[in-house]
Design a protein around this motif. Structure first.
Motif, PDB file in Angstrom:
ATOM      1  N   UNK A   5       0.807  -1.227   0.000  1.00 35.36           N
ATOM      2  CA  UNK A   5       0.000   0.000   0.000  1.00 35.36           C
ATOM      3  C   UNK A   5       0.841   1.279   0.000  1.00 35.36           C
ATOM      4  N   UNK A   6       1.928   1.376   0.809  1.00 38.97           N
ATOM      5  CA  UNK A   6       2.713   2.618   0.752  1.00 38.97           C
ATOM      6  C   UNK A   6       3.220   2.913  -0.658  1.00 38.97           C
ATOM      7  N   UNK A   7       3.712   1.898  -1.354  1.00 37.81           N
ATOM      8  CA  UNK A   7       4.245   2.114  -2.710  1.00 37.81           C
ATOM      9  C   UNK A   7       3.122   2.531  -3.663  1.00 37.81           C
ATOM     10  N   UNK A   8       1.969   1.852  -3.561  1.00 40.46           N
ATOM     11  CA  UNK A   8       0.852   2.180  -4.459  1.00 40.46           C
ATOM     12  C   UNK A   8       0.434   3.637  -4.258  1.00 40.46           C
ATOM     13  N   UNK A   9       0.274   4.041  -3.004  1.00 42.85           N
ATOM     14  CA  UNK A   9      -0.180   5.418  -2.750  1.00 42.85           C
ATOM     15  C   UNK A   9       0.877   6.446  -3.160  1.00 42.85           C
ATOM     16  N   UNK A  10       2.159   6.110  -2.984  1.00 43.47           N
ATOM     17  CA  UNK A  10       3.202   7.041  -3.441  1.00 43.47           C
ATOM     18  C   UNK A  10       3.157   7.192  -4.959  1.00 43.47           C
ATOM     19  N   UNK A  11       2.965   6.071  -5.665  1.00 41.67           N
ATOM     20  CA  UNK A  11       2.913   6.136  -7.134  1.00 41.67           C
ATOM     21  C   UNK A  11       1.688   6.931  -7.597  1.00 41.67           C
ATOM     22  N   UNK A  12       0.558   6.757  -6.920  1.00 38.21           N
ATOM     23  CA  UNK A  12      -0.625   7.564  -7.253  1.00 38.21           C
ATOM     24  C   UNK A  12      -0.323   9.051  -7.005  1.00 38.21           C
ATOM     25  N   UNK A  13       0.274   9.349  -5.850  1.00 38.85           N
ATOM     26  CA  UNK A  13       0.519  10.746  -5.475  1.00 38.85           C
ATOM     27  C   UNK A  13       1.448  11.424  -6.483  1.00 38.85           C
ATOM     28  N   UNK A  14       2.430  10.657  -6.983  1.00 37.83           N
ATOM     29  CA  UNK A  14       3.370  11.225  -7.974  1.00 37.83           C
ATOM     30  C   UNK A  14       2.642  11.666  -9.233  1.00 37.83           C
ATOM     31  N   UNK A  15       1.541  10.993  -9.564  1.00 37.05           N
ATOM     32  CA  UNK A  15       0.797  11.367 -10.774  1.00 37.05           C
ATOM     33  C   UNK A  15       0.260  12.794 -10.686  1.00 37.05           C
ATOM     34  N   UNK A  16       0.075  13.292  -9.452  1.00 37.94           N
ATOM     35  CA  UNK A  16      -0.505  14.623  -9.275  1.00 37.94           C
ATOM     36  C   UNK A  16       0.471  15.586  -8.595  1.00 37.94           C
ATOM     37  N   UNK A  17       1.713  15.141  -8.373  1.00 33.49           N
ATOM     38  CA  UNK A  17       2.669  15.986  -7.678  1.00 33.49           C
ATOM     39  C   UNK A  17       2.281  16.263  -6.239  1.00 33.49           C
ATOM     40  N   UNK A  77      -0.682   2.010 -14.948  1.00 34.88           N
ATOM     41  CA  UNK A  77       0.786   2.063 -14.795  1.00 34.88           C
ATOM     42  C   UNK A  77       1.255   1.524 -13.444  1.00 34.88           C
ATOM     43  N   UNK A  78       0.451   1.722 -12.419  1.00 34.35           N
ATOM     44  CA  UNK A  78       0.830   1.240 -11.079  1.00 34.35           C
ATOM     45  C   UNK A  78       0.723  -0.287 -11.034  1.00 34.35           C
ATOM     46  N   UNK A  79      -0.340  -0.803 -11.636  1.00 31.20           N
ATOM     47  CA  UNK A  79      -0.517  -2.258 -11.729  1.00 31.20           C
ATOM     48  C   UNK A  79       0.671  -2.876 -12.467  1.00 31.20           C
ATOM     49  N   UNK A  80       1.074  -2.249 -13.560  1.00 26.00           N
ATOM     50  CA  UNK A  80       2.193  -2.795 -14.343  1.00 26.00           C
ATOM     51  C   UNK A  80       3.508  -2.693 -13.572  1.00 26.00           C
ATOM     52  N   UNK A  81       3.677  -1.616 -12.839  1.00 27.63           N
ATOM     53  CA  UNK A  81       4.907  -1.455 -12.044  1.00 27.63           C
ATOM     54  C   UNK A  81       4.999  -2.536 -10.965  1.00 27.63           C
ATOM     55  N   UNK A  82       3.874  -2.874 -10.362  1.00 28.35           N
ATOM     56  CA  UNK A  82       3.890  -3.888  -9.302  1.00 28.35           C
ATOM     57  C   UNK A  82       4.061  -5.288  -9.868  1.00 28.35           C
TER      58      UNK A  82
END
Ligand code: NDP
Length: 274
Positions: free
Chosen positions: A19-31, A268-273
């Motif tokens: 979860x921490x990685x997923x939420x960080x990757x989401x947050x990066x999409x919006x800065x 993109x997050x799904x693919x990264x994981x």
């Protein structure tokens, strides 16, 4: 100085959490600058840990995973319909007045993973749900809302399956069967494994006859925990077999949107994981 909002996931154990990685990757999409940590709390320490996070440490919102989902639901001040139906919560959000709101995104996340990512039409399917624990309760209603023709719930402990069917209260579409009878209850074109057997490294001993022609099989577990069920499904001739990684990402996206008011791109997050 702008303050970074604080988020966390509660669980026990929790160090493996994605979860921490997923939420960080989401947050990066919006800065968005995000602080998202893990909080390991034993069951008897969960309520205190939640209080500390939200009231002392300025926590904004949290995800909740095993074994705390029922406790999270119980300690909340407000509950969404999805949380009430499941009797459990995987999302806790601090409201402006300091009270806590509980929500459950498991059902919506799983259905979206199947229908949108994997392109599965759920309508008119005869569905077998294996398990009747927190995860099964979290998703059962969503499949009925998505239009499955019938839902057969089978749990090792029969009484828990009966309790779930009673709570749904749709006897024309929802029935239960005994685990011991799995070999003689026919075949299904949608089979969802909501047991924790894979995580516990236990065998389900499922008969191959359960898998109908063009059946889609789905394990809510992911990674190595999903291998036994997916191998069984493929050996039994399933048309498609998926693990629960996409569900994890989709449920996180719902929480992210609830907290930040923006819908992240999940692919993109799904693919990264993966
Ligand atoms: P619970 O502990 O609440 O329920 C476990 C369920 O598994 C019960 O129905 C239990 O039956 C059954 N079970 C356990 N071992 C066996 C076995 N050897 N044979 C048959 N049945 C068994 O767990 P959850 O419902 O919260 O979680 C279930 C699974 O779903 C886990 O693998 C979890 O990781 C996964 N999950 C995945 C998510 C995702 O985003 N991908 C989200 C939520 C959960 P009984 O009642 O008889 O004990």
């Amino acid at each position: 100085m702008t303050q970074t909002s604080r988020y966390a996931v509660f669980g026990h154990p929790i160090s493996h959490s994605k979860s921490p990685r997923i939420h960080q990757l989401f947050a990066e999409q919006f800065g968005i600058a995000l602080s998202y940590g893990t909080i390991d709390a034993a069951p008897d320490a969960f309520a205190d840990a939640v209080r500390r996070f939200f009231h002392d440490d300025g926590g904004h919102a949290a995800n909740v995973t095993l074994p705390h989902k029922a406790a999270a639901f119980a300690l909340a001040d407000e509950r969404s319909q999805a949380a009430v139906r499941a009797g459990s919560a995987n999302v806790l959000t601090r409201l402006d007045d300091g009270r806590l709101a509980a929500h459950n995104t498991d059902g919506a996340g799983l259905v979206r993973d199947l229908t949108e990512r994997h392109g599965v039409d759920l309508r008119d399917r005869d569905m077998l749900l294996l398990g009747a624990g927190g995860a099964a309760r979290g998703v059962a209603w969503s499949f009925l809302d998505a239009g499955v023709a019938s839902l057969t719930i089978v749990n090792r402990t029969a009484a828990t399956a009966d309790a779930l069917a009673d709570a749904i209260g749709e006897p024309a579409r929802v029935r239960t069967r005994y685990w011991e009878d799995l070999g003689g209850i026919g075949s299904f074109d949608l089979i969802v494994n909501a047991t924790s057997a894979g995580v516990l490294q236990q065998s389900l001993g499922l008969p191959m006859a359960l898998v109908g022609a063009r059946a889609v099989c789905y394990d809510m577990a992911y990674g190595t925990a999903a291998i036994p069920f997916l191998s069984w499904a493929e050996a039994a001739g399933a048309y498609r077999a998926y693990d629960g990684l996409g569900m994890l990402v989709e449920t996180a996206a719902d929480a992210f949107e609830l907290w930040h008011g923006r819908r992240p791109e999940t692919e993109p997050v799904y693919r990264a994981l993966r």
